[in-house]
Design a protein around this motif. Structure first.
Motif, short mmCIF file in Angstrom:
data_model
loop_
_atom_site.label_atom_id
_atom_site.label_comp_id
_atom_site.label_asym_id
_atom_site.label_seq_id
_atom_site.Cartn_x
_atom_site.Cartn_y
_atom_site.Cartn_z
N VAL A 1 9.47 37.37 45.89
CA VAL A 1 10.90 37.66 46.01
C VAL A 1 11.73 36.52 45.44
N GLU A 2 11.32 35.30 45.72
CA GLU A 2 12.01 34.10 45.23
C GLU A 2 10.94 33.14 44.68
N PRO A 3 10.55 33.31 43.41
CA PRO A 3 9.39 32.59 42.87
C PRO A 3 9.52 31.08 42.83
N TRP A 4 10.75 30.57 43.04
CA TRP A 4 10.86 29.11 43.11
C TRP A 4 10.21 28.57 44.38
N GLU A 5 9.90 29.45 45.34
CA GLU A 5 9.11 29.03 46.49
C GLU A 5 7.64 29.25 46.14
N ARG A 6 6.87 28.20 46.15
CA ARG A 6 5.48 28.28 45.68
C ARG A 6 4.61 27.35 46.49
N ILE A 7 3.31 27.48 46.30
CA ILE A 7 2.38 26.68 47.09
C ILE A 7 2.64 25.19 46.86
N ASN A 8 2.63 24.45 47.94
CA ASN A 8 2.78 23.01 47.92
C ASN A 8 1.48 22.42 48.47
N VAL A 9 0.70 21.81 47.59
CA VAL A 9 -0.63 21.34 47.98
C VAL A 9 -0.53 20.25 49.04
N ALA A 10 0.45 19.37 48.94
CA ALA A 10 0.59 18.29 49.92
C ALA A 10 0.85 18.85 51.31
N ASP A 11 1.78 19.81 51.44
CA ASP A 11 2.06 20.39 52.74
C ASP A 11 0.89 21.25 53.23
N THR A 12 0.17 21.87 52.31
CA THR A 12 -1.00 22.67 52.68
C THR A 12 -2.06 21.79 53.33
N GLN A 13 -2.12 20.53 52.96
CA GLN A 13 -3.05 19.59 53.59
C GLN A 13 -2.44 18.93 54.83
N LYS A 14 -1.13 18.66 54.77
CA LYS A 14 -0.49 17.87 55.83
C LYS A 14 -0.23 18.67 57.11
N ILE A 15 0.33 19.87 56.98
CA ILE A 15 0.74 20.61 58.17
C ILE A 15 -0.44 20.96 59.07
N PRO A 16 -1.59 21.37 58.52
CA PRO A 16 -2.75 21.63 59.40
C PRO A 16 -3.52 20.35 59.77
N TRP A 17 -3.08 19.20 59.27
CA TRP A 17 -3.81 17.93 59.49
C TRP A 17 -5.26 18.06 58.99
N GLN A 18 -5.42 18.67 57.83
CA GLN A 18 -6.76 18.90 57.30
C GLN A 18 -6.68 19.02 55.78
N ALA A 19 -7.40 18.15 55.08
CA ALA A 19 -7.35 18.15 53.62
C ALA A 19 -8.32 19.15 53.00
N TYR A 20 -9.29 19.60 53.79
CA TYR A 20 -10.32 20.48 53.25
C TYR A 20 -10.06 21.93 53.65
N LEU A 21 -10.07 22.80 52.65
CA LEU A 21 -9.77 24.20 52.87
C LEU A 21 -10.94 24.93 53.51
N GLY A 22 -10.61 25.88 54.39
CA GLY A 22 -11.63 26.70 55.04
C GLY A 22 -10.97 27.79 55.84
N ALA A 23 -11.78 28.58 56.53
CA ALA A 23 -11.25 29.71 57.31
C ALA A 23 -10.19 29.22 58.30
N GLY A 24 -9.08 29.93 58.37
CA GLY A 24 -7.98 29.59 59.26
C GLY A 24 -6.94 28.68 58.65
N HIS A 25 -7.18 28.22 57.42
CA HIS A 25 -6.28 27.24 56.80
C HIS A 25 -5.08 27.97 56.19
N PRO A 26 -3.86 27.58 56.54
CA PRO A 26 -2.67 28.18 55.92
C PRO A 26 -2.35 27.49 54.59
N LEU A 27 -1.88 28.29 53.63
CA LEU A 27 -1.41 27.75 52.35
C LEU A 27 0.10 27.76 52.40
#
Length: 279
Positions: free
Chosen positions: A89-115
């Motif tokens: 809907v608003e493509p200027w909103e996109r995945i942010n890799v830093a927040d994807t690691q920071k908000i879950p307190w986990q740098a490694y992706l796996g089941a349950g991890h939010p992007l």
């Protein structure tokens, strides 16, 4: 008249050739998706909304609705999916890799991890993972990297770069290179060593899959290229399968919604945005 007959003959041969190529090519979406030979066992083939085999060194892209479940499959153990997701809907909103690691307190992706996006919303959730070999550190390969390692980076050449293919995919949606954030990669693992260096782990082997749930309407861009840290000299990458079907977005009755205060706020931000926008 002879020239006209020749021209019509050329058109006829071209048409026959194009149809023959379409009938024999496996590197394209299956239409209808139910015709794909690799529908998940737990999904009615008639429920599939997207089914495609992405060629080694190829790319794909699609818009998906909120609640869509997207399965990426590594049939040979050599797929390497560089993925970017953007709010359709608003493509200027996109995945942010830093927040994807920071908000879950986990740098490694796996089941349950939010992007996550940079706006504090969850664009997608990893809801299943049989691989465990992913990367949110390195991004995808650049033109300069591939030219240095393989001698070529052209999208139509023997060793296209991940960024070059993602640029092509983005252009299909009116987007440019400026709209592309660092990608995340699935099926080729990377781990941080004690000295801060990054170590390539390779794949988990043939048949692994990872499922993403779209929490908002998304533009999904995928490039299937060798990982930047792959130590092999040759351009080695296997086919990637993609299937998608309709489910529902994450809700308050899902465990991941309440996995931590930070995640709950991100999901609540997402739900509020979607409801206000009528999504």
């Amino acid at each position: 008249m002879d020239g006209r007959k020749l021209a019509l003959g050329d058109v006829g041969r071209a048409r026959e050739d194009a149809r023959a190529r379409a009938a024999s090519s496996e590197w394209m979406p299956y239409l209808p998706p139910a015709s794909a030979p690799f529908a998940p066992d737990e999904v009615d083939p008639a429920a599939l909304r997207w089914a495609e085999t992405v060629a080694p060194g190829g790319y794909t892209h699609l818009r998906v609705a909120r609640g869509t479940r997207i399965r990426l499959i590594d049939p040979t153990g050599d797929a390497s999916a560089s993925v970017v997701v953007l709010n359709a809907v608003e493509p200027w909103e996109r995945i942010n890799v830093a927040d994807t690691q920071k908000i879950p307190w986990q740098a490694y992706l796996g089941a349950g991890h939010p992007l996550l996006s940079g706006d504090g919303r969850v664009l997608a959730t990893i809801v299943a993972d049989t691989s465990g070999r992913h990367d949110a550190f390195c991004g995808t390969t650049s033109d300069a990297w591939n030219e240095r390692k393989y001698g070529d980076a052209l999208p139509e050449g023997p060793s296209p770069s991940g960024h070059g293919l993602l640029r092509l995919a983005a252009a299909k949606h009116g987007l440019t290179s400026r709209d592309l954030p660092p990608a995340i990669s699935f099926f080729q693992g990377v781990r941080a060593e004690a000295d801060g260096s990054l170590a390539w782990q390779g794949s988990a082997g043939p048949g692994a899959h990872v499922d993403l749930r779209a929490e908002l309407p998304l533009i999904v861009l995928v490039a299937n290229v060798p990982h930047a840290l792959d130590p092999r000299d040759d351009y080695v990458v296997g086919p990637l399968r993609v299937v998608a079907w309709t489910e529902r977005p994450t809700g308050e009755d899902d465990d991941v919604f309440h996995a931590s205060p930070e995640r709950e706020r991100a999901y609540r931000n997402t739900v509020a945005y979607a409801e206000l926008a009528g999504l």
